[in-house]
Design a protein around this motif. Structure first.
Motif, short mmCIF file in Angstrom:
data_model
loop_
_atom_site.label_atom_id
_atom_site.label_comp_id
_atom_site.label_asym_id
_atom_site.label_seq_id
_atom_site.Cartn_x
_atom_site.Cartn_y
_atom_site.Cartn_z
N GLN A 119 0.95 -1.19 -0.13
CA GLN A 119 -0.07 0.02 0.04
C GLN A 119 0.98 1.33 0.02
OE1 GLN A 119 -1.17 -2.54 2.25
NE2 GLN A 119 -2.40 -3.27 0.30
N ARG A 120 2.07 1.33 -0.35
CA ARG A 120 3.14 2.73 -0.66
C ARG A 120 2.73 2.98 -1.73
NH1 ARG A 120 8.77 0.14 1.98
NH2 ARG A 120 8.07 -0.08 4.12
N LYS A 121 2.71 4.43 -1.57
CA LYS A 121 2.47 5.18 -2.68
C LYS A 121 3.74 6.09 -3.38
CE LYS A 121 -2.41 5.65 -2.11
NZ LYS A 121 -3.82 6.50 -2.25
N ALA A 122 4.08 5.88 -4.45
CA ALA A 122 5.17 6.76 -5.05
C ALA A 122 4.99 7.05 -6.57
CB ALA A 122 6.49 5.94 -4.96
N GLN A 123 5.73 8.15 -7.06
CA GLN A 123 5.69 8.36 -8.25
C GLN A 123 6.88 7.79 -9.05
OE1 GLN A 123 5.96 12.87 -8.47
NE2 GLN A 123 4.52 12.86 -9.57
N LEU A 124 6.20 6.96 -10.06
CA LEU A 124 7.06 6.12 -10.77
C LEU A 124 6.73 6.52 -12.36
CD1 LEU A 124 6.73 2.75 -9.14
CD2 LEU A 124 8.49 4.19 -8.71
N TRP A 125 8.05 6.02 -13.12
CA TRP A 125 7.98 6.20 -14.69
C TRP A 125 7.67 4.98 -15.29
CZ3 TRP A 125 8.55 10.93 -17.39
CH2 TRP A 125 9.28 11.89 -16.59
N ARG A 126 7.05 5.12 -16.24
CA ARG A 126 6.76 3.93 -17.31
C ARG A 126 6.53 4.31 -18.71
NH1 ARG A 126 1.64 4.06 -19.28
NH2 ARG A 126 -0.14 5.22 -18.42
N LYS A 127 6.74 3.40 -19.63
CA LYS A 127 6.79 3.93 -20.94
C LYS A 127 5.16 4.25 -21.47
CE LYS A 127 8.99 1.51 -24.07
NZ LYS A 127 9.57 0.59 -24.99
N LYS A 128 5.10 4.98 -22.15
CA LYS A 128 3.52 5.37 -22.55
C LYS A 128 2.97 4.33 -22.96
CE LYS A 128 4.79 10.36 -23.23
NZ LYS A 128 4.89 11.40 -24.32
N ASP A 129 3.58 3.52 -23.73
CA ASP A 129 2.81 2.40 -24.57
C ASP A 129 2.68 1.26 -23.78
OD1 ASP A 129 5.37 1.80 -24.52
OD2 ASP A 129 5.29 1.06 -26.77
N GLU A 130 3.13 1.04 -22.28
CA GLU A 130 2.91 0.11 -21.53
C GLU A 130 2.09 0.20 -20.29
OE1 GLU A 130 6.89 -1.32 -20.23
OE2 GLU A 130 7.33 -1.84 -22.31
N GLU A 131 1.41 -0.71 -19.69
CA GLU A 131 0.63 -0.59 -18.44
C GLU A 131 1.49 -0.95 -17.16
OE1 GLU A 131 -2.67 0.71 -18.38
OE2 GLU A 131 -2.05 1.37 -20.80
N TRP A 132 0.94 -0.52 -16.04
CA TRP A 132 1.67 -0.96 -14.86
C TRP A 132 1.58 -2.36 -14.70
CZ3 TRP A 132 5.09 2.13 -12.99
CH2 TRP A 132 4.88 3.54 -13.26
N LEU A 133 2.73 -2.90 -14.26
CA LEU A 133 2.57 -4.43 -13.79
C LEU A 133 2.55 -4.62 -12.40
CD1 LEU A 133 5.46 -5.74 -16.46
CD2 LEU A 133 2.90 -5.78 -16.75
N TRP A 134 1.99 -5.87 -12.01
CA TRP A 134 2.10 -6.23 -10.45
C TRP A 134 3.37 -6.22 -10.07
CZ3 TRP A 134 3.69 -9.69 -7.04
CH2 TRP A 134 3.08 -9.87 -6.09
N PRO A 135 3.37 -5.57 -8.87
CA PRO A 135 2.54 -5.36 -7.95
C PRO A 135 2.03 -3.81 -7.91
CG PRO A 135 4.49 -5.14 -6.98
CD PRO A 135 4.90 -5.68 -8.28
N TYR A 136 2.22 -3.20 -8.95
CA TYR A 136 1.73 -1.66 -9.10
C TYR A 136 0.60 -1.59 -9.70
CZ TYR A 136 6.67 -1.09 -7.44
OH TYR A 136 7.59 -0.90 -6.56
N LYS A 137 -0.02 -0.48 -9.23
CA LYS A 137 -1.36 -0.01 -10.07
C LYS A 137 -1.32 1.45 -9.88
CE LYS A 137 -4.75 0.11 -6.41
NZ LYS A 137 -6.08 -0.15 -5.78
N ARG A 138 -2.09 2.28 -11.04
CA ARG A 138 -2.21 3.51 -11.12
C ARG A 138 -2.94 4.06 -9.74
NH1 ARG A 138 -5.00 7.64 -14.99
NH2 ARG A 138 -3.77 9.34 -14.46
N SER A 139 -2.45 5.21 -9.42
CA SER A 139 -3.41 5.76 -7.75
C SER A 139 -3.33 7.22 -8.00
CB SER A 139 -2.35 5.25 -6.94
OG SER A 139 -2.86 5.80 -5.60
N THR A 140 -3.73 7.78 -7.05
CA THR A 140 -3.83 9.16 -6.87
C THR A 140 -3.28 9.42 -5.28
OG1 THR A 140 -6.03 8.96 -5.74
CG2 THR A 140 -5.90 9.71 -8.12
N PHE A 141 -2.62 10.44 -5.12
CA PHE A 141 -1.79 10.74 -4.01
C PHE A 141 -2.93 11.24 -3.10
CE2 PHE A 141 0.83 13.30 -1.09
CZ PHE A 141 1.44 12.25 -0.69
#
Length: 143
Positions: A119-141
């Motif tokens: 349940q830790r939240k952080a700003q991370l980078w990803r490639k625009k054409d890829e989705e987040w992989l487990w264990p991460y999901k998009r969130s709001t802060f």
């Protein structure tokens, strides 16, 4: 299999490449008693085609209780490998801040994420054409 020894490291001559520890893992002295982590370091030597290529020290801040010892040792090894490759000019553009910023602007997106296991939240980078992989999901802060 024939083996050679250099600086207490044993390298197989049948291998095309190896990252070999030169010494034991050391913990650096804690200067601040309120510090909740210990710096761990280890020196490695990089060999390719039976020849010494580079040598570097890997370092990590080890947070007892929040991080496994095996993860910390892998991070030390990765840091040493990155430094050895930096000596060789491998992926040298990654060390150029301007190049990295241009690449991120063109191909990357920075988003708030949540680690679904901790349940830790952080700003991370990803490639625009890829989705987040487990264990991460998009969130709001939210604090």
């Amino acid at each position: 299999s024939t083996q050679r020894t250099r600086d207490k490291a044993v390298v197989s001559t049948q291998s095309t490449g190896a990252l070999v520890p030169v010494d034991e893992i050391k913990e650096l002295a804690v200067l601040d008693p309120s510090q909740k982590y210990v710096h761990m370091v280890r020196e490695y030597a990089l060999y390719a085609h039976e020849r010494f290529v580079s040598q570097a020290v890997g370092q990590v801040a080890f947070y007892t209780g929040n991080q496994s010892y095996s993860d910390a040792t892998e991070k030390i090894k990765s840091a040493a490998l990155i430094r050895c490759c930096k000596d060789l000019g491998v992926a040298s553009e990654l060390w150029d801040k301007r190049w990295a910023e241009q690449w991120r602007a063109k191909y990357g997106i920075q988003e708030w994420t949540e680690n679904v296991t901790s349940q830790r939240k952080a700003q991370l980078w990803r490639k625009k054409d890829e989705e987040w992989l487990w264990p991460y999901k998009r969130s709001t802060f939210y604090k």
